[in-house]
Design a protein around this motif. Structure first.
Motif, mmCIF file in Angstrom:
data_model
loop_
_atom_site.group_PDB
_atom_site.id
_atom_site.type_symbol
_atom_site.label_atom_id
_atom_site.label_comp_id
_atom_site.label_asym_id
_atom_site.label_seq_id
_atom_site.Cartn_x
_atom_site.Cartn_y
_atom_site.Cartn_z
ATOM 1 N N GLY A 67 -18.076 9.809 0.750
ATOM 2 C CA GLY A 67 -18.653 8.797 -0.131
ATOM 3 C C GLY A 67 -18.193 7.376 0.109
ATOM 4 N N ILE A 68 -17.287 7.180 1.072
ATOM 5 C CA ILE A 68 -16.847 5.811 1.371
ATOM 6 C C ILE A 68 -16.885 5.566 2.879
ATOM 7 N N GLU A 69 -16.736 4.309 3.241
ATOM 8 C CA GLU A 69 -16.813 3.920 4.642
ATOM 9 C C GLU A 69 -15.436 3.416 5.077
ATOM 10 N N HIS B 93 -17.784 8.654 8.987
ATOM 11 C CA HIS B 93 -17.668 7.224 8.683
ATOM 12 C C HIS B 93 -16.536 6.937 7.715
ATOM 13 N N LEU C 240 -22.689 2.152 16.823
ATOM 14 C CA LEU C 240 -23.357 2.705 15.647
ATOM 15 C C LEU C 240 -22.841 4.096 15.295
ATOM 16 N N HIS D 79 -21.913 12.813 10.683
ATOM 17 C CA HIS D 79 -21.821 11.350 10.665
ATOM 18 C C HIS D 79 -21.390 10.813 9.297
ATOM 19 N N ASP D 80 -22.067 11.294 8.240
ATOM 20 C CA ASP D 80 -21.842 10.766 6.886
ATOM 21 C C ASP D 80 -20.362 10.809 6.511
ATOM 22 N N VAL E 284 -23.666 6.370 -2.323
ATOM 23 C CA VAL E 284 -23.545 7.726 -1.759
ATOM 24 C C VAL E 284 -22.750 8.604 -2.724
#
Lengths: 395, 128
Positions: free
Chosen positions: A301-303, A346, A329, A342-343, A382
């Protein structure tokens, strides 16, 4: 508050190394290739450093070649073995999906030159299986190259077992040991390693210097042509202060290695336990087969970049495998290789502990990461969708 | 040299207009988690004026700063003006972004455009 927790990126210079280098620059400015006394004194210092480094990995000093760092050593070892293989009609190389780019990009280049490359699965725990190395071998395999320990998730590979497989099949074996030389005990004889790459600044030595171990008798071609330095395998006047600093730093690191490994493993496990309290988080890589100081997590839920910037604001230096920190990317190829989607990839965080870190640092890091993750989740669309059940949690 | 300008860091560390508007009449969401950036804008439009705006962002420092700056630039503004907001204006207001982060300002522009589209759709649905 200032906590450096990125020892896998680089390490602070050891005082012993700085002293050795300063002394070297003052007293041994001669060119080791010159025949007069000050040249020969410099040569002696150079050879002493070579001997000191060789003994740490149970090699002979004539098997140590000084380079500009780990990347050069990787390039030279792989290219040498590959070109020697090609001459015998062998054009197949085995490696893994989560090698450092110094290895992966060299292999990419070799593919354009007619080589075939098999990248082994690194599995969910980030540890490759020796039997899969054996199964991937072909009559035309000329090289197996597997990193000793992964730079992002810290997992330690079964190098001794892979070495035995390679030796039994008479295939050359290279290991990128940039993260392992220093923290781990390595024996190139017992582990059947033919080539090993190392970098000085990972063990408190200076940057811009490293070494390649190449077992006597294995193919070795120069990447840099010119003078006869390093037995004609690496031209150019030796970086004597760098080499001397590297040897001093390594000797010091090895002297305190066992006690330091126990201490760091304790800190690491406490940090892992603390971060596991964060809901919907996961440790990346095997919990036990990992470097003493490595902690790598994904938080859903975070980047990662915003996480790093906020930790920096709290005085903590760390790193991430998010796309935004890699300049591309895609998130880290290492996290994707162990199956992180990927999700989730990150939202990764790498904390690598070292010499200066204390139990207080670890407690501070745990509380800072908890705060920052919960703050960022507080306005993450997210996280909102995960919490409301609109999308399912992955971790 | 720092990675980001002081303006970017200010908006990243102290983001303006963070949150949700429960009775928003225009919502825009752009980006995807796979690429590492999602921006969601909530607008409350009355008499063709953006009365209130809030955002939620999953993304890097410049994505959060771009969202924050963009909300400031449209708050209290007439729709005619909001429609003309460009990513370039957002970037300039932030005193620039690193080249590989320009797409974050593009997302901010797109999030607002997407919210305005939602507004138009709702209006048209209401008129039917």
């Amino acid at each position: 508050m200032s906590i450096y927790a990125d020892h896998a990126a680089t390490t602070a210079m050891s005082e012993a190394a700085i002293e050795a280098m300063t002394r070297c620059m003052r007293e041994y400015y001669g060119n080791p290739s010159s025949l007069y006394r000050i040249g020969q004194q410099a040569k002696e210092v150079l050879e002493q450093a070579r001997e000191d480094i060789a003994s740490v990995i149970h090699a002979e000093s004539r098997e140590i070649y000084f380079t500009s760092g780990g990347s050069e050593a990787d390039n030279q070892a792989i290219r040498s073995a590959a070109l020697a293989g090609k001459k015998k009609g062998k054009n197949h190389i085995i490696s893994t999906a989560f090698e450092h780019h110094a290895v992966l990009h060299t292999l990419e280049q070799l593919k354009t030159e007619g080589f075939e490359v098999t990248l082994l699965d690194v599995h969910e725990n980030g540890v490759i299986r020796p039997e899969e190395v054996e199964a991937a071998l072909r009559p035309e395999t000329c090289l197996v190259t597997v990193m000793y320990a992964n730079n992002e998730i810290g997992t330690i590979q079964p190098i001794r077992e892979i070495g035995a497989v390679c030796r039994a099949h008479q295939v050359l074996f290279h290991t990128d040991a940039v993260q392992a030389v220093g923290p781990l005990s390595i024996d190139v004889q017992a582990e059947n390693i033919d080539y090993l790459s190392a970098s000085s600044h990972k063990f408190h030595g200076p940057k811009g210097v490293g070494f390649l171990y190449a077992r006597k008798g294995v193919p070795l071609l120069p990447l840099i042509n010119g003078g006869a330095q390093e037995k004609g395998k690496r031209a150019g006047t030796e970086n004597l202060p760098g080499i001397v600093g590297m040897a001093a730093a390594l000797k010091e690191t090895v002297a305190e290695r066992d006690a330091e490994a126990v201490r760091l493993t304790g800190l690491r496990d406490r940090l892992i336990a603390g971060l596991k309290e964060i809901p919907h988080s996961a440790l990346n890589g095997d919990a036990e087969k990992r470097l003493p100081g490595n902690v790598s997590f994904c938080f859903e839920g975070i980047e990662g970049e915003s996480l790093l910037l906020l930790l920096d604001e709290k005085g903590i230096s760390a790193s991430s495998g998010s796309a935004c920190t890699s300049g591309s990317l895609d998130p880290s190829h290492v996290l994707l290789a162990i199956g992180r989607v990927h999700d989730v990839a990150h939202g990764s965080l790498r904390l690598t502990l070292g010499r200066e870190n204390t139990p207080e640092d670890v407690e501070y890091i745990i509380s800072a990461v908890k705060d920052v993750v919960s703050y960022l989740r507080g306005f993450s669309p997210v996280w909102r969708d995960l919490q409301s059940g609109k999308t399912p949690f992955i971790l | 040299m720092a990675l980001y300008s002081e303006k970017v860091m200010d908006h990243f560390l102290h983001p303006r207009n963070v949150g949700v508007i429960e009775d928003a009449n225009a919502i825009g969401e752009v980006g995807n988690a796979k690429c590492g950036d999602i921006m969601k804008m909530y607008l409350k439009i009355k008499d063709d004026i953006v009365e209130d705006v809030k955002f939620e962002t999953f993304g890097c420092g410049s994505a959060i700063a771009s969202s924050s700056m963009a909300t400031e630039m449209i708050k209290g503004k007439p729709l005619s003006e909001v429609r003309t907001l460009t990513n370039k204006a957002v970037t300039e207001a932030l005193d620039g972004l690193p080249a590989h982060k320009i797409h974050c300002s593009v997302l901010a522009e797109e999030a607002i455009k997407s919210a305005l589209e939602d507004y138009e759709n709702r209006k048209n649905a209401g008129n039917q």
